[in-house]
Design a protein around this motif. Structure first.
Motif, short mmCIF file in Angstrom:
data_model
loop_
_atom_site.label_atom_id
_atom_site.label_comp_id
_atom_site.label_asym_id
_atom_site.label_seq_id
_atom_site.Cartn_x
_atom_site.Cartn_y
_atom_site.Cartn_z
N TRP A 165 0.84 -1.20 0.00
CA TRP A 165 0.00 0.00 0.00
C TRP A 165 0.88 1.25 0.00
CZ3 TRP A 165 -3.16 0.69 5.24
CH2 TRP A 165 -2.28 0.81 6.31
N PHE A 166 0.30 2.32 -0.51
CA PHE A 166 0.99 3.59 -0.67
C PHE A 166 0.31 4.57 0.29
CE2 PHE A 166 2.16 1.19 -4.22
CZ PHE A 166 3.17 1.80 -4.96
N ILE A 167 1.08 5.09 1.25
CA ILE A 167 0.47 5.80 2.36
C ILE A 167 1.16 7.14 2.63
CG2 ILE A 167 -0.74 4.01 3.64
CD1 ILE A 167 2.97 4.75 4.15
N MET A 168 0.46 7.98 3.39
CA MET A 168 1.01 9.26 3.82
C MET A 168 1.71 9.11 5.17
SD MET A 168 -2.08 11.97 3.06
CE MET A 168 -3.12 11.28 4.36
N CYS A 169 2.76 9.89 5.35
CA CYS A 169 3.49 9.88 6.61
C CYS A 169 3.54 11.30 7.17
CB CYS A 169 4.92 9.37 6.40
SG CYS A 169 5.01 7.66 5.83
N LYS A 170 3.29 11.40 8.47
CA LYS A 170 3.23 12.70 9.14
C LYS A 170 4.52 13.49 8.92
CE LYS A 170 1.08 15.36 12.29
NZ LYS A 170 -0.34 15.80 12.24
N GLY A 171 4.35 14.76 8.53
CA GLY A 171 5.49 15.64 8.34
C GLY A 171 6.09 15.60 6.96
N ASP A 217 3.68 9.16 0.46
CA ASP A 217 5.07 9.42 0.82
C ASP A 217 5.91 8.15 0.91
OD1 ASP A 217 4.52 12.29 1.46
OD2 ASP A 217 3.37 11.41 3.10
N HIS A 218 5.25 6.99 1.00
CA HIS A 218 5.98 5.78 1.38
C HIS A 218 5.16 4.57 0.93
CE1 HIS A 218 8.83 3.38 3.60
NE2 HIS A 218 8.00 3.05 4.58
N ILE A 219 5.83 3.43 0.75
CA ILE A 219 5.12 2.19 0.49
C ILE A 219 5.47 1.18 1.58
CG2 ILE A 219 5.11 2.62 -1.98
CD1 ILE A 219 7.20 0.41 -2.29
N GLU A 220 4.50 0.31 1.92
CA GLU A 220 4.70 -0.65 2.99
C GLU A 220 3.95 -1.94 2.67
OE1 GLU A 220 4.90 2.43 6.81
OE2 GLU A 220 3.05 1.36 6.37
N PRO A 221 4.34 -3.03 3.33
CA PRO A 221 3.57 -4.27 3.20
C PRO A 221 2.43 -4.32 4.21
CG PRO A 221 5.53 -4.69 4.50
CD PRO A 221 5.58 -3.23 4.09
N LEU A 263 -5.99 -4.29 10.68
CA LEU A 263 -5.00 -4.84 9.75
C LEU A 263 -3.61 -4.76 10.36
CD1 LEU A 263 -3.37 -2.26 8.43
CD2 LEU A 263 -5.28 -2.22 6.82
N VAL A 264 -2.69 -5.54 9.79
CA VAL A 264 -1.31 -5.60 10.26
C VAL A 264 -0.40 -5.14 9.13
CG1 VAL A 264 0.47 -7.03 11.30
CG2 VAL A 264 -1.95 -7.61 11.65
N HIS A 265 0.44 -4.16 9.40
CA HIS A 265 1.35 -3.67 8.37
C HIS A 265 2.76 -3.56 8.90
CE1 HIS A 265 2.06 0.55 9.75
NE2 HIS A 265 0.88 0.40 10.36
N GLY A 266 3.71 -3.51 8.00
CA GLY A 266 5.09 -3.23 8.33
C GLY A 266 5.43 -1.80 8.00
N SER A 267 6.62 -1.37 8.37
CA SER A 267 7.06 0.00 8.09
C SER A 267 8.18 0.04 7.07
CB SER A 267 7.53 0.66 9.38
OG SER A 267 8.73 0.05 9.84
N ASN A 268 8.78 -1.11 6.77
CA ASN A 268 10.00 -1.22 5.96
C ASN A 268 11.25 -0.81 6.74
OD1 ASN A 268 8.70 -2.32 3.78
ND2 ASN A 268 8.65 -0.43 2.59
N TYR A 309 -7.34 9.76 -2.93
CA TYR A 309 -6.65 8.99 -3.97
C TYR A 309 -5.81 7.89 -3.33
CZ TYR A 309 -8.11 12.88 -6.86
OH TYR A 309 -8.87 13.82 -7.51
N ASN A 310 -5.99 6.66 -3.83
CA ASN A 310 -5.34 5.51 -3.19
C ASN A 310 -4.72 4.59 -4.23
OD1 ASN A 310 -8.22 5.68 -1.22
ND2 ASN A 310 -6.21 6.23 -0.45
N PHE A 311 -3.65 3.90 -3.80
CA PHE A 311 -2.95 2.95 -4.64
C PHE A 311 -2.63 1.72 -3.80
CE2 PHE A 311 -2.03 7.27 -5.92
CZ PHE A 311 -2.30 7.25 -7.29
N GLY A 312 -2.91 0.55 -4.35
CA GLY A 312 -2.63 -0.70 -3.66
C GLY A 312 -2.50 -1.84 -4.64
N TYR A 313 -1.62 -2.80 -4.32
CA TYR A 313 -1.31 -3.91 -5.22
C TYR A 313 -1.25 -5.19 -4.39
CZ TYR A 313 -0.35 0.11 -8.03
OH TYR A 313 -0.49 1.32 -8.68
#
Length: 210
Positions: A74-80, A94-98, A119-124, A172-176
């Motif tokens: 997923w493609f997500i926003m990060c604070k700051g 700003d970033h992509i994560e699993p 849901l459970v996600h990682g940060s990379n 607007y969202n992006f996910g694969y």
């Protein structure tokens, strides 16, 4: 498991950092080609035709894919951060994560999104959480505007912090979703015995997995 180095070298130019020797930064503009080159089958969120605000259909898409056991990028926003990916239209990430798991108090054949679904996600940036189990987020906490004054109002800004509590952009969202590798598969778990990946692009020496 596929290293970041190989993933970037499987990608073409997408408008971000990179070159032909070192590979290219993964954006929504080149991830499909990279997945195809690597032999991954994938099911992508339809960010072209989904009505705005896309988060209304994106959250159910996330849940359906996770219930089916499909990992997601997923493609997500990060604070700051800027929430403006190289000036690419509608690329407010700003970033992509699993994203790798889901919990629900409802039966998993009920694909309705409930506020207390998690849901459970990682940060990379390992370790992900104290025990490296990932970060657990209720669906009700995911969506925010680019001002990030809602669900992400109290997120900590800055590299090494904001990736752990990101938000999904409202419009607007992006996910694969990774659905297969072109043949029969079995669920597996791989432990390489380390949480770091040597940056061989910067000539750091490779290290064996334990």
């Amino acid at each position: 498991w596929v290293s970041q180095d190989l993933v970037r070298k499987a990608a073409g130019p997408g408008g971000g950092h990179g070159n032909a020797n070192d590979g290219y930064e993964i954006l929504h503009t080149n991830i499909q080609g990279a997945l195809d080159t690597l032999g991954f089958e994938h099911d992508d969120f339809d960010n072209v035709h989904a009505p705005v605000p896309q988060s209304t259909s994106y959250l159910p898409w996330l849940k359906e894919k996770l219930v089916n056991g499909q990992g997601i990028v997923w493609f997500i926003m990060c604070k700051g951060d800027s929430h403006n990916c190289y000036g690419i239209p509608n690329a407010t990430y700003d970033h992509i994560e699993p994203v790798v798991g889901i919990y629900s108090n409802a039966p998993l054949d009920d694909l309705t999104v409930y506020d207390d679904d998690v849901l459970v996600h990682g940060s990379n940036y390992a370790p992900d959480g104290d025990a490296n189990f990932g970060y657990f987020r209720p669906f009700s906490s995911l969506v925010d505007t680019t001002e990030m004054n809602g669900n992400c109002a109290d997120a900590v800004a800055g590299y090494g912090h904001n990736e752990m509590y990101p938000c999904v952009e409202l419009n607007y969202n992006f996910g694969y979703a990774l659905t297969g590798v072109g043949g029969p598969t079995l669920p597996v778990s791989l432990d390489v015995g380390r949480m770091d990946e040597p940056d061989v692009v910067k000539t750091f020496p490779s290290k064996p997995a334990d």
